[in-house]
Enzyme design. Sequence first.
Site, short mmCIF file in Angstrom:
data_model
loop_
_atom_site.label_atom_id
_atom_site.label_comp_id
_atom_site.label_asym_id
_atom_site.label_seq_id
_atom_site.Cartn_x
_atom_site.Cartn_y
_atom_site.Cartn_z
N ASP A 18 0.89 -1.15 0.00
CA ASP A 18 0.00 0.00 0.00
C ASP A 18 0.94 1.22 0.00
OD1 ASP A 18 -2.35 1.63 0.46
OD2 ASP A 18 -1.57 1.87 2.49
N ASP A 20 -0.06 5.11 0.72
CA ASP A 20 -0.33 6.13 1.75
C ASP A 20 -0.32 5.51 3.15
OD1 ASP A 20 -0.86 8.20 -0.20
OD2 ASP A 20 -2.80 7.27 -0.55
C1 BG6 Z 1 -5.82 5.69 -0.01
C2 BG6 Z 1 -5.91 6.46 1.27
O1 BG6 Z 1 -4.50 5.28 -0.22
O2 BG6 Z 1 -6.25 6.48 -1.11
C3 BG6 Z 1 -7.32 6.99 1.45
O3 BG6 Z 1 -5.57 5.62 2.35
C4 BG6 Z 1 -7.71 7.81 0.23
O4 BG6 Z 1 -7.40 7.75 2.62
C5 BG6 Z 1 -7.59 6.96 -1.03
O5 BG6 Z 1 -9.04 8.29 0.35
C6 BG6 Z 1 -7.95 7.71 -2.30
O6 BG6 Z 1 -6.99 8.71 -2.52
P1 BG6 Z 1 -7.04 9.79 -3.67
O7 BG6 Z 1 -5.63 10.31 -3.74
O8 BG6 Z 1 -7.45 9.10 -4.94
O9 BG6 Z 1 -8.03 10.82 -3.25
MG MG Z 2 -2.72 3.21 3.52
#
Ligand code: BG6
Ligand code: MG
Length: 221
Positions: A18, A20
């Site tokens: 993963d 983030d």
């Molecule tokens: C995930 C995060 O990696 O990505 C979430 O943990 C986030 O919190 C999701 O909502 C979507 O991210 P993005 O960048 O497409 O808004």
């Molecule tokens: Mg994550």
Amino acid sequence: MRHHHLVQTKEKKGIIFDLDGVLVFTDQYHYLAWKQLADELGVYFDEKINNRLRGVSRMDSLEIILERYQGEPLNQVQKSELAEKKNEIYRNMLQQMRPANVSAEVRSCLKELRRRGFRLAIGSSSKNAKLILEKVDLLGAFQAISDGTNINQSKPSPEVFLKAAEFLRLEPEECYVVEDAKVGIDAAKAGGMIGIGIGDAATYEKADMKVNSFSEILSVI
Ligand code: BG6
Ligand code: MG
């Protein structure tokens, strides 16, 4: 001859990370951007609610934020606008990201895993994954990227990880998944993979393995 019910455990050849909250701490930026939006809407939001947004798509995250919204009902167009607004705040924050935002520990650990012969992939719900990887100079560290741009269902659906395994040309059973989100561990397990919990997921009972630091991955696999 006695019949044994043997659990077939395939040799592991791939690791899906993963992004983030695992490789980079953009989870803090997500929090700050949602907080800004929540404040504007007059909606209560805290770190505990933020933990429920881990691994969840942008629109699903908005729905969680809006659980405490007291105003006039919002239509889909208004919801899309709110999600877009949050994304703009978030992307502005991402502009500050530099290679230094990835720890030496993460970089050397990824290198060591490659040296051991593992194929590495990204399995992220984010549509900003490639931008982030580019900013921190990690694009070249992975043989495959599966992210929010190639899926229809958000975690806990295993879709993003199944795609990552497919991109690596591996069976799901040949892959580990490293996740900070509980829904991410659920997704890994639903896909037939081994879920390694880190950060917020390091205390999750459903995680097959738990690590307290990134480099600990080297000793559990
Ligand atoms: C995930 C995060 O990696 O990505 C979430 O943990 C986030 O919190 C999701 O909502 C979507 O991210 P993005 O960048 O497409 O808004
Ligand atoms: Mg994550």
